[in-house]
Scaffold this motif. Sequence first.
Motif, PDB file in Angstrom:
ATOM      1  N   GLY A 168      47.207  42.144  42.369  1.00 33.38           N
ATOM      2  CA  GLY A 168      47.571  42.204  40.950  1.00 33.38           C
ATOM      3  C   GLY A 168      46.926  41.094  40.130  1.00 33.38           C
ATOM      4  O   GLY A 168      46.735  41.257  38.915  1.00 33.38           O
ATOM      5  N   ILE A 169      46.588  39.978  40.762  1.00 36.89           N
ATOM      6  CA  ILE A 169      45.984  38.868  40.012  1.00 36.89           C
ATOM      7  C   ILE A 169      44.561  39.258  39.610  1.00 36.89           C
ATOM      8  O   ILE A 169      44.169  39.153  38.442  1.00 36.89           O
ATOM      9  N   TYR A 170      43.824  39.773  40.580  1.00 36.16           N
ATOM     10  CA  TYR A 170      42.455  40.227  40.294  1.00 36.16           C
ATOM     11  C   TYR A 170      42.481  41.397  39.301  1.00 36.16           C
ATOM     12  O   TYR A 170      41.753  41.391  38.302  1.00 36.16           O
ATOM     13  N   SER A 171      43.357  42.387  39.547  1.00 34.06           N
ATOM     14  CA  SER A 171      43.302  43.557  38.662  1.00 34.06           C
ATOM     15  C   SER A 171      43.787  43.200  37.259  1.00 34.06           C
ATOM     16  O   SER A 171      43.276  43.735  36.271  1.00 34.06           O
ATOM     17  N   GLY A 172      44.735  42.252  37.141  1.00 37.56           N
ATOM     18  CA  GLY A 172      45.163  41.796  35.814  1.00 37.56           C
ATOM     19  C   GLY A 172      44.006  41.148  35.063  1.00 37.56           C
ATOM     20  O   GLY A 172      43.783  41.417  33.877  1.00 37.56           O
ATOM     21  N   LEU A 173      43.247  40.306  35.767  1.00 40.57           N
ATOM     22  CA  LEU A 173      42.098  39.638  35.122  1.00 40.57           C
ATOM     23  C   LEU A 173      41.037  40.663  34.731  1.00 40.57           C
ATOM     24  O   LEU A 173      40.462  40.597  33.641  1.00 40.57           O
ATOM     25  N   MET A 174      40.797  41.629  35.627  1.00 43.76           N
ATOM     26  CA  MET A 174      39.781  42.641  35.322  1.00 43.76           C
ATOM     27  C   MET A 174      40.197  43.483  34.105  1.00 43.76           C
ATOM     28  O   MET A 174      39.371  43.871  33.284  1.00 43.76           O
ATOM     29  N   GLY A 175      41.511  43.745  34.014  1.00 42.38           N
ATOM     30  CA  GLY A 175      42.017  44.512  32.862  1.00 42.38           C
ATOM     31  C   GLY A 175      41.688  43.801  31.564  1.00 42.38           C
ATOM     32  O   GLY A 175      41.278  44.425  30.578  1.00 42.38           O
ATOM     33  N   GLU A 176      41.835  42.480  31.554  1.00 38.38           N
ATOM     34  CA  GLU A 176      41.556  41.715  30.324  1.00 38.38           C
ATOM     35  C   GLU A 176      40.061  41.536  30.102  1.00 38.38           C
ATOM     36  O   GLU A 176      39.589  41.541  28.977  1.00 38.38           O
ATOM     37  N   ALA A 177      39.309  41.348  31.187  1.00 34.78           N
ATOM     38  CA  ALA A 177      37.885  41.029  31.031  1.00 34.78           C
ATOM     39  C   ALA A 177      37.090  42.240  30.557  1.00 34.78           C
ATOM     40  O   ALA A 177      36.079  42.082  29.871  1.00 34.78           O
ATOM     41  N   ALA A 178      37.558  43.437  30.913  1.00 34.98           N
ATOM     42  CA  ALA A 178      36.897  44.684  30.513  1.00 34.98           C
ATOM     43  C   ALA A 178      35.396  44.660  30.798  1.00 34.98           C
ATOM     44  O   ALA A 178      34.570  44.966  29.926  1.00 34.98           O
ATOM     45  N   LEU A 179      35.044  44.313  32.035  1.00 35.58           N
ATOM     46  CA  LEU A 179      33.627  44.359  32.449  1.00 35.58           C
ATOM     47  C   LEU A 179      33.235  45.822  32.642  1.00 35.58           C
ATOM     48  O   LEU A 179      34.100  46.664  32.906  1.00 35.58           O
ATOM     49  N   ASN A 180      31.928  46.120  32.572  1.00 36.75           N
ATOM     50  CA  ASN A 180      31.552  47.494  32.919  1.00 36.75           C
ATOM     51  C   ASN A 180      31.530  47.633  34.447  1.00 36.75           C
ATOM     52  O   ASN A 180      31.634  46.634  35.169  1.00 36.75           O
ATOM     53  N   ALA A 181      31.379  48.874  34.932  1.00 36.54           N
ATOM     54  CA  ALA A 181      31.558  49.123  36.367  1.00 36.54           C
ATOM     55  C   ALA A 181      30.585  48.303  37.215  1.00 36.54           C
ATOM     56  O   ALA A 181      30.962  47.746  38.256  1.00 36.54           O
ATOM     57  N   ASP A 182      29.330  48.196  36.763  1.00 44.15           N
ATOM     58  CA  ASP A 182      28.335  47.444  37.537  1.00 44.15           C
ATOM     59  C   ASP A 182      28.688  45.963  37.587  1.00 44.15           C
ATOM     60  O   ASP A 182      28.582  45.319  38.626  1.00 44.15           O
ATOM     61  N   GLN A 183      29.086  45.437  36.421  1.00 42.31           N
ATOM     62  CA  GLN A 183      29.439  44.008  36.370  1.00 42.31           C
ATOM     63  C   GLN A 183      30.650  43.727  37.264  1.00 42.31           C
ATOM     64  O   GLN A 183      30.679  42.749  38.002  1.00 42.31           O
ATOM     65  N   GLU A 184      31.623  44.641  37.201  1.00 38.13           N
ATOM     66  CA  GLU A 184      32.827  44.403  38.008  1.00 38.13           C
ATOM     67  C   GLU A 184      32.485  44.450  39.497  1.00 38.13           C
ATOM     68  O   GLU A 184      32.968  43.619  40.282  1.00 38.13           O
TER      69      GLU A 184
END
Length: 394
Positions: A168-184
């Motif tokens: 949940g820590i990683y997915s919470g950060l990813m939710g806020e960062a809104a990187l595109n699929a390649d960047q993520e």
Amino acid sequence: MSLAERWLLPDGVKEVLPPQAQQVETARRRLLDLYDSWGYELVMTPLIEHLNSLLVGVGRDLELSTFKVTDQLTGRMMGIRADITQQVARIDANHLSYQGPVRLCYCSTVLHTLPANPLASRNPLQVGAELFGHSGVASDVEIISLMVETLNAMQVNQELSLDLGHVGIYSGLMGEAALNADQEAEYFELLQRKDLPEIGRFLAESDLDERMKRYLAVLPTLHGGREVLQQARECFAGVEQTIIEALDYLDALAEQISQRYPQLDLYFDLSELRGYNYHTGVVFAAYVPAFGQAVAKGGRYDEVGRDFGRARPATGFSADLKTLVGLAATPSKPARKVVRVPAVEDSAALEVVAKLRAQGERVVQLLDSAVVEDAQQFTHQLVQQDDTWVLKSL
Ligand SMILES: N[C@@H](Cc1c[nH]c[nH+]1)C(=O)O
């Protein structure tokens, strides 16, 4: 193909010979009895399934690990299981209509296209337990306890340490960062390797705001003792509430686990994501000093059942039984007799033989008095004395 080549197994494919095979089988029985005593029902999942049902809801790592074959009957693609957890989730979702907690366990071979690490086999014997229908710390405590008891039963518990993380820590950060699929995908890959210089380069080149860059740079450094949770709270103050909830969850879980197992060394790694295959919450792994990889691992995966039409909270763990047996303290030799019986057709002798076998002794009747049988370590022999058959030690 030369004669020598015919005997070669593919790289990473292992067979188990005597006496280890018997040790693995004894361990399998011991562990399944342990799970039974905790209320876990045994399931046997198919070795092969339609690819799309086998891979639904799982991540790319597991997909790459799965051997794919064509069904000769229908032309459809099938997959050979590389993991059993998601198959058990399908069983809970499809076949069992219980609303309350369901406890299931298993022990079967899986196949991996590539070894999970350079020393791992490609045909591990996966043993594990899964608990469905309860969300919250209590079910994770039960599953972690059963994982520890598994290692205790296998006598690989010396200096056991437990790694805890939370997806949940990683997915919470990813939710806020809104990187595109390649960047993520790139950040995920660098994070798994904890490649700090490359993460620095990646963040410098990205157009993320400074605050988010700081968060993503600090995440791979958050590992260590319980103080890491407090550190994370300070670093991520003001980020998504789900991250703070994940940290609280880890705190509560660690508290209960260390009460149950005070001798267990707890270690936190907030960028451990277990390949991000299907886990959604807490993830954990057990380590012993003698082995560089996790000896057992698991986590919470509340979403997998959704793809089968019944989202159920779920948590579980699994291990490779052959690895556990390899690490176990060598079992003391069973104190049973190994009896040699001459090649005679004598009903009185056969009666004694049947009785000894029923008592659990190993009894081998020679096939022919002229044939030497040397594969057994005989401890006794059956000899005829004045019309009766008696056991003599060798
Ligand atoms: N099957 C997972 C571990 C697990 C079991 N249940 C939940 N997670 C793995 O091999 O990594």
